[in-house]
Design a protein around this motif. Structure first.
Motif, short mmCIF file in Angstrom:
data_model
loop_
_atom_site.label_atom_id
_atom_site.label_comp_id
_atom_site.label_asym_id
_atom_site.label_seq_id
_atom_site.Cartn_x
_atom_site.Cartn_y
_atom_site.Cartn_z
N LEU A 4 0.85 -1.21 0.07
CA LEU A 4 0.11 -0.12 -0.19
C LEU A 4 0.72 1.08 -0.06
N HIS A 5 0.31 2.41 -0.25
CA HIS A 5 0.99 3.54 -0.16
C HIS A 5 0.37 4.66 0.70
N PRO A 6 0.94 5.35 1.57
CA PRO A 6 0.24 6.22 2.57
C PRO A 6 -0.41 7.50 1.86
N ASP A 7 -0.12 7.57 0.39
CA ASP A 7 -1.01 8.60 -0.28
C ASP A 7 -2.26 8.26 -0.75
N MET A 8 -2.62 7.00 -0.51
CA MET A 8 -3.75 6.19 -0.84
C MET A 8 -5.06 7.31 -0.20
N GLU A 9 -5.96 7.36 -1.09
CA GLU A 9 -6.95 8.05 -0.51
C GLU A 9 -7.84 7.53 0.71
N ASP A 10 -7.99 6.24 0.54
CA ASP A 10 -8.67 5.31 1.48
C ASP A 10 -8.23 4.27 2.06
N VAL A 11 -7.17 4.71 3.09
CA VAL A 11 -6.30 3.37 3.34
C VAL A 11 -6.83 2.44 4.02
N GLU A 12 -8.01 2.66 4.82
CA GLU A 12 -8.69 1.32 5.34
C GLU A 12 -9.25 0.59 4.32
N ALA A 13 -9.65 1.05 3.05
CA ALA A 13 -10.11 0.12 2.07
C ALA A 13 -9.01 -0.58 1.61
N GLY A 14 -7.83 -0.02 1.43
CA GLY A 14 -6.64 -0.71 1.02
C GLY A 14 -6.14 -1.94 1.80
N VAL A 15 -6.15 -1.66 3.18
CA VAL A 15 -6.14 -2.75 4.12
C VAL A 15 -7.06 -3.77 3.89
N GLN A 16 -8.38 -3.38 4.03
CA GLN A 16 -9.46 -4.35 3.66
C GLN A 16 -9.18 -5.33 2.54
N SER A 17 -8.79 -4.72 1.42
CA SER A 17 -8.45 -5.21 0.27
C SER A 17 -7.36 -6.32 0.21
N ILE A 18 -6.46 -5.97 1.17
CA ILE A 18 -5.42 -7.05 1.42
C ILE A 18 -6.05 -8.23 2.15
N ILE A 19 -6.77 -7.93 3.03
CA ILE A 19 -7.32 -9.10 3.89
C ILE A 19 -8.30 -9.75 2.99
N ASP A 20 -9.02 -8.96 2.28
CA ASP A 20 -10.20 -9.78 1.18
C ASP A 20 -9.40 -10.62 0.33
N LEU A 21 -8.29 -10.33 -0.10
CA LEU A 21 -7.64 -11.21 -1.22
C LEU A 21 -6.62 -12.29 -0.54
N GLY A 22 -6.72 -12.57 0.77
CA GLY A 22 -6.30 -13.58 1.60
C GLY A 22 -4.66 -13.30 1.92
N LEU A 23 -4.41 -12.30 1.61
CA LEU A 23 -2.98 -11.88 2.09
C LEU A 23 -2.56 -11.93 3.44
N HIS A 24 -1.29 -11.93 3.67
CA HIS A 24 -1.03 -12.17 5.19
C HIS A 24 -0.40 -10.87 6.06
N GLY A 25 -0.27 -9.72 5.23
CA GLY A 25 0.16 -8.70 5.72
C GLY A 25 0.42 -7.42 4.80
N VAL A 26 1.07 -6.39 5.18
CA VAL A 26 1.36 -5.20 4.09
C VAL A 26 2.71 -5.21 4.19
N LYS A 27 3.41 -5.02 3.00
CA LYS A 27 4.67 -4.51 2.73
C LYS A 27 5.03 -3.14 2.38
N LEU A 28 5.68 -2.54 3.07
CA LEU A 28 6.05 -1.05 2.83
C LEU A 28 7.58 -0.76 2.45
#
Length: 178
Positions: A4-28
């Protein structure tokens, strides 16, 4: 892990998308994504990741940039004590003295891949001993270099069979509840 990128408009939706995809975490990768870990926009992203209890991996340290300097890690953990954080490259790629100063004693996991080429076996073992076999992973931040060469180097180190198993897979499996 998804990025994800911190300039995303809706970071909460980005995080939820990672969960919905079945991924295990966030890489920055703050250095490549051009943001510092202590900036307000990054804090907003970390807050969303911590709220969902997702692990977060960051590229940590690089003499060319300040964005991911190891000195920023304790500040991040102070603000987010429940953050499940993995710092790549022993917590300080090419910023080894900084990593030694700021990362040990925290609840951070470290990945040891993609830094062996810059270190002697003795220096690698100093870091292994400093963090302890329970806090080190290999390959959770895929090696930039040849994975076979990196793995052979890891296996050539004077590590016990138990330590090697933990570093190669058991620590990651436990941390990620796999």
């Amino acid at each position: 892990f998804g990025s994800l990128h911190p300039d995303m408009e809706d970071v909460e939706a980005g995080v939820q998308s990672i969960i919905d995809l079945g991924l295990h975490g966030v890489k920055l990768h703050p250095d490549m994504q051009a943001f510092a870990l202590d900036e307000a926009r990054a804090i907003r992203l970390v807050k969303a990741v911590e709220a969902k209890k997702l692990p977060m991996m960051i590229h940590a340290g690089d003499y060319r940039y300040h964005y991911s300097n190891p000195c920023l890690i304790p500040r991040l953990l102070e603000s987010f004590p429940r953050l499940r954080l993995i710092c790549a490259h022993f917590g300080g790629w090419t910023e080894w003295k900084e990593a030694e100063k700021y990362i040990p004693g925290t609840n951070v996991m470290v990945d040891c891949s993609s830094c062996f080429f810059t270190m002697t076996d003795e220096r690698i073992m100093e870091f292994m001993n400093m963090y302890g076999e329970d806090r080190i992973m290999f390959g959770s931040d895929y090696p930039m270099w040849d994975a076979g060469t990196e793995l052979a180097r890891l296996r050539s180190l004077p590590l016990s069979k138990t330590a090697l198993e933990k570093i190669q897979y058991k620590n990651a499996a436990e941390f990620l509840s796999l």
